[in-house]
Scaffold this motif. Sequence first.
Motif, mmCIF file in Angstrom:
data_model
loop_
_atom_site.group_PDB
_atom_site.id
_atom_site.type_symbol
_atom_site.label_atom_id
_atom_site.label_comp_id
_atom_site.label_asym_id
_atom_site.label_seq_id
_atom_site.Cartn_x
_atom_site.Cartn_y
_atom_site.Cartn_z
ATOM 1 N N VAL A 31 0.989 -1.070 0.181
ATOM 2 C CA VAL A 31 0.160 -0.212 -0.374
ATOM 3 C C VAL A 31 0.457 1.218 0.178
ATOM 4 C CG1 VAL A 31 -2.188 1.646 1.490
ATOM 5 C CG2 VAL A 31 -1.594 -1.709 1.086
ATOM 6 N N VAL A 32 0.448 2.306 -0.615
ATOM 7 C CA VAL A 32 1.648 3.563 -1.031
ATOM 8 C C VAL A 32 0.582 4.489 -0.453
ATOM 9 C CG1 VAL A 32 3.116 4.916 -2.625
ATOM 10 C CG2 VAL A 32 2.788 2.115 -2.687
ATOM 11 N N ILE A 33 1.436 5.329 0.657
ATOM 12 C CA ILE A 33 0.656 6.817 0.821
ATOM 13 C C ILE A 33 1.609 7.429 0.513
ATOM 14 C CG2 ILE A 33 -0.897 8.016 2.822
ATOM 15 C CD1 ILE A 33 -1.405 5.378 3.860
ATOM 16 N N CYS A 34 0.916 9.235 -0.060
ATOM 17 C CA CYS A 34 1.700 10.271 -0.047
ATOM 18 C C CYS A 34 0.886 11.575 1.236
ATOM 19 C CB CYS A 34 1.796 10.502 -1.211
ATOM 20 S SG CYS A 34 2.593 9.757 -2.350
ATOM 21 N N ALA A 35 2.166 11.847 1.919
ATOM 22 C CA ALA A 35 1.691 12.896 3.235
ATOM 23 C C ALA A 35 2.529 14.008 2.645
ATOM 24 C CB ALA A 35 1.290 12.308 4.515
ATOM 25 N N VAL A 60 5.221 10.092 -5.339
ATOM 26 C CA VAL A 60 4.446 8.619 -5.480
ATOM 27 C C VAL A 60 5.766 7.880 -5.859
ATOM 28 C CG1 VAL A 60 3.499 7.553 -7.168
ATOM 29 C CG2 VAL A 60 1.992 9.383 -5.761
ATOM 30 N N THR A 61 6.097 8.147 -7.138
ATOM 31 C CA THR A 61 7.920 6.844 -7.139
ATOM 32 C C THR A 61 8.368 7.061 -6.402
ATOM 33 O OG1 THR A 61 7.413 8.565 -9.253
ATOM 34 C CG2 THR A 61 9.354 7.429 -9.299
ATOM 35 N N PHE A 84 5.493 8.288 -14.457
ATOM 36 C CA PHE A 84 4.911 9.741 -15.400
ATOM 37 C C PHE A 84 5.765 10.798 -15.875
ATOM 38 C CE2 PHE A 84 3.324 9.192 -10.300
ATOM 39 C CZ PHE A 84 2.880 8.549 -10.781
ATOM 40 N N ALA A 85 6.879 9.469 -16.863
ATOM 41 C CA ALA A 85 8.128 10.480 -17.730
ATOM 42 C C ALA A 85 7.418 11.730 -18.389
ATOM 43 C CB ALA A 85 8.574 10.220 -17.939
ATOM 44 N N ALA A 86 5.600 11.511 -18.848
ATOM 45 C CA ALA A 86 5.139 11.716 -19.654
ATOM 46 C C ALA A 86 4.266 12.974 -19.314
ATOM 47 C CB ALA A 86 4.179 11.218 -20.990
ATOM 48 N N HIS A 87 4.295 13.670 -18.274
ATOM 49 C CA HIS A 87 3.491 14.301 -17.892
ATOM 50 C C HIS A 87 3.865 14.690 -16.225
ATOM 51 C CE1 HIS A 87 1.070 11.264 -15.721
ATOM 52 N NE2 HIS A 87 0.918 10.198 -16.228
ATOM 53 N N MET A 88 5.526 14.704 -16.391
ATOM 54 C CA MET A 88 5.838 15.145 -14.681
ATOM 55 C C MET A 88 5.598 16.762 -14.989
ATOM 56 S SD MET A 88 7.087 13.041 -13.000
ATOM 57 C CE MET A 88 8.028 12.978 -11.005
ATOM 58 N N HIS A 89 5.539 17.162 -16.343
ATOM 59 C CA HIS A 89 5.754 18.390 -15.960
ATOM 60 C C HIS A 89 4.497 18.960 -15.338
ATOM 61 C CE1 HIS A 89 4.114 17.077 -20.002
ATOM 62 N NE2 HIS A 89 3.132 18.426 -19.544
ATOM 63 N N GLY A 127 -2.578 14.371 -11.942
ATOM 64 C CA GLY A 127 -2.283 13.807 -12.930
ATOM 65 C C GLY A 127 -1.387 12.404 -12.374
ATOM 66 N N ASP A 128 -0.743 12.007 -11.201
ATOM 67 C CA ASP A 128 -0.827 10.547 -10.334
ATOM 68 C C ASP A 128 -1.410 9.789 -11.144
ATOM 69 O OD1 ASP A 128 -1.959 10.541 -7.588
ATOM 70 O OD2 ASP A 128 -0.978 12.168 -8.418
ATOM 71 N N ASP A 129 -2.767 9.949 -10.665
ATOM 72 C CA ASP A 129 -3.783 8.523 -10.746
ATOM 73 C C ASP A 129 -4.642 8.817 -12.256
ATOM 74 O OD1 ASP A 129 -5.317 10.878 -10.425
ATOM 75 O OD2 ASP A 129 -5.434 10.194 -8.923
#
Length: 373
Positions: free
Chosen positions: A50-54, A122-123, A221-226, A230-232
Amino acid sequence: MELTLIESCLLGALIFCFLIQLYFSLFVHLKLALVKVDPIPETGRKPLSVVICARNEVNNLTEYLPSVLEQNYPDYEVIVVNDRSWDGTRELLETFEKQYKHLKVVHVNEGEKFIAGKKFAVTMGIKAATNEWLVFTDADCLPASQDWLLSMQQPENEHVDILLGYSPYIKKRGILNALIRFETFFTAVNYLSFALKGMPYMGVGRNMAYKKSLFFKKKGFAAHMHIPSGDDDLFVNAHATRSNTAISINKDAHVWSEPNTSFGAYLRQKKRHFGAGKMYKGKHKFILSSQIIIQFLFYAFFVALLFFKATLYISLGVFVLSIIIRCFVYPRLLKRLSYGNLSIWFPVLDILLFIFLVFNGILSIFVKKVQWK
C-alpha cells in the motif's frame, strides 16, 4: 399545427440531445447499475504494498492510518511517503513504525532534486515497495472495512494490470458537501461504466491499484511530470486497456475520504483535475466534453422552445421523459455507490452540478496556477 423552420430546428436539436443523453444513461451508465458485484475474496492470494503520500497530514494520519495498517490481509506492507512535512508528520510516523512492523516510511527532504509535487513522492513510494501489486490511497482516507485490501488485491486474472476502485466522500452538512458528493458520484459512474464497456480512461488515487512492473515499463510519470496533477488519472488514461483493467465496487472495498469544506478549496481541487484532463487521449476528451455540451444544449434548447406556443407541450414532454429516465437509472447507482441519501435530491443536484461544471470550465480558462499541497 404546422411548425416554423426555427421551431422545427430547435425541436429537432432538443430531440437529438435527448437521444445522446439517453445513450449515456441507458447504454453506458445503466451497465454499472446492473453489473454483478463480486464478493470479497476470503483469502489474500499474493503479498501487496500500500502506498500513501502525505504532506502535513499529522491529524489525518493519526485518525486514518491505523485502519490501513490493521487490514484483514495476511501479507502486506504499508509505505508512507512523508513529503517535506513540518507539522509533526515525521515524528508521528516514527512512532507508528515502532508499533507496526509492516509500516515503512520514506522521507522526502526539502531540497531534493527533481521534485515535482505529488508525483515525485508517489515514485519514491513505488521504488520503496517490495511487492509487485501496489494499492494506492491518501492520508485522509478511511477504508470502508477491514476487507478493503482483500477486494483490491491482484485479481485471479493475471492479465489484469490495473484495478479501479471507488472513493466516496464523507457526508457533512450543507449544500456544498451535497454537491461535492454528487459530482464525485457522477465522475465515478462515468469512469467505472466506461471501464466496464472496455474503454477505461481514468481512476482516482484514493482507491486504485496496479502492477509495479507496469509503472516502470511505461516509464512512470515521465510523459506528464511537468504538471502537478495526474498521478492517478493520467497514468490510467495512458496505459489502461480493455483487457488489462478491472473494477472493484463492493461496498466493503470503498474508501471514504474527507471532502473539502470551503468552496475555494473545492475549486482549486477541480482546477487540478481539469488541468490533467487536457492531457487525456483525444477520444476520451471528445466523449467527456460531449457529455457536458449535450447537457448544456439540452437545457438551452428546452428553455428556447418554451417561448414558442406550438412546441411548448412537446418540449415539456421531452424534458419530463428525460427526468423520468434519469430518475430510473441514477438513484439505483446512488444506492450502489453509497450515496443513497442523495436520491431524493437527484433532479435538483443534477441541475446544480451542470451549472457548476460550466462555471468551473470557464474559470479554468483564466486561473492557471495549481499545486498539490
